[in-house]
Design an enzyme around this catalytic site. Structure first.
Site, mmCIF file in Angstrom:
data_model
loop_
_atom_site.group_PDB
_atom_site.id
_atom_site.type_symbol
_atom_site.label_atom_id
_atom_site.label_comp_id
_atom_site.label_asym_id
_atom_site.label_seq_id
_atom_site.Cartn_x
_atom_site.Cartn_y
_atom_site.Cartn_z
ATOM 1 N N LYS A 124 0.822 -1.206 0.000
ATOM 2 C CA LYS A 124 0.000 0.000 0.000
ATOM 3 C C LYS A 124 0.861 1.263 0.000
ATOM 4 O O LYS A 124 2.075 1.199 0.197
ATOM 5 C CB LYS A 124 -0.928 -0.028 1.212
ATOM 6 C CG LYS A 124 -1.900 -1.202 1.215
ATOM 7 C CD LYS A 124 -2.727 -1.195 2.478
ATOM 8 C CE LYS A 124 -3.658 -2.375 2.565
ATOM 9 N NZ LYS A 124 -4.461 -2.336 3.805
ATOM 10 N N HIS B 43 -1.720 -5.704 1.638
ATOM 11 C CA HIS B 43 -3.000 -6.406 1.501
ATOM 12 C C HIS B 43 -2.691 -7.760 0.883
ATOM 13 O O HIS B 43 -1.855 -7.868 -0.014
ATOM 14 C CB HIS B 43 -3.945 -5.643 0.560
ATOM 15 C CG HIS B 43 -5.085 -6.496 0.081
ATOM 16 N ND1 HIS B 43 -6.222 -6.695 0.824
ATOM 17 C CD2 HIS B 43 -5.230 -7.239 -1.056
ATOM 18 C CE1 HIS B 43 -7.040 -7.515 0.160
ATOM 19 N NE2 HIS B 43 -6.457 -7.854 -0.978
#
Length: 136
Positions: free
Chosen positions: A10, A117
């Site tokens: 991210k 993620h």
């Protein structure tokens, strides 16, 4: 059983220059990078990726965060790749749930800014890989 999973580093992980460290941990775990791309995330892609959270109070801030800077998207493959990466990532809350030795346990401070993620199921992995890498 060999699986594929989508891994995202991210914007906080990219901004903090942790890409090499995170990729190294993935490779040292024995997983293979099948595809890797640095990209800016559109609002549309972000909304599709996080569609399950639409209507929740944190949805807008989630979209704002994931579109705030570059993201590294990767297809990772290997035996039980989904569970293996999720173990490597650590709990979603980096302070209370992620143990030391995991990516989030070692580098994370906040639930929203939790660096990575990983798909949470075979079905999610298929859907997410198709979104992020339509030609894969």
């Amino acid at each position: 059983m060999t699986e594929r999973t989508l891994v995202l580093i991210k914007p906080d992980g990219v901004q903090r220059q942790l890409v090499g460290e995170i990729i190294g941990r993935i490779e040292r775990k024995g997983l293979t990078l099948v595809a890797l791309e640095l990209r800016h995330v559109s609002q549309d892609l972000a909304a599709q990726h996080y569609a399950e959270h639409e209507g929740k109070p944190f949805f807008a801030s989630l979209l704002e965060f994931i579109t705030s800077g570059p993201v590294v998207a990767a297809i990772v493959e290997g035996p039980r790749a989904i569970a293996a990466f999720r173990q490597l990532a650590g709990g979603t809350d980096p302070v209370e749930k992620a143990i030391p030795g995991t990516i989030r346990g070692d580098f994370g401070l906040e639930t929203q800014f939790n660096l990575v993620h990983g798909s949470d199921s075979v079905e999610s992995a298929k859907r997410e890989i198709a979104l992020w890498f339509p030609d894969a």
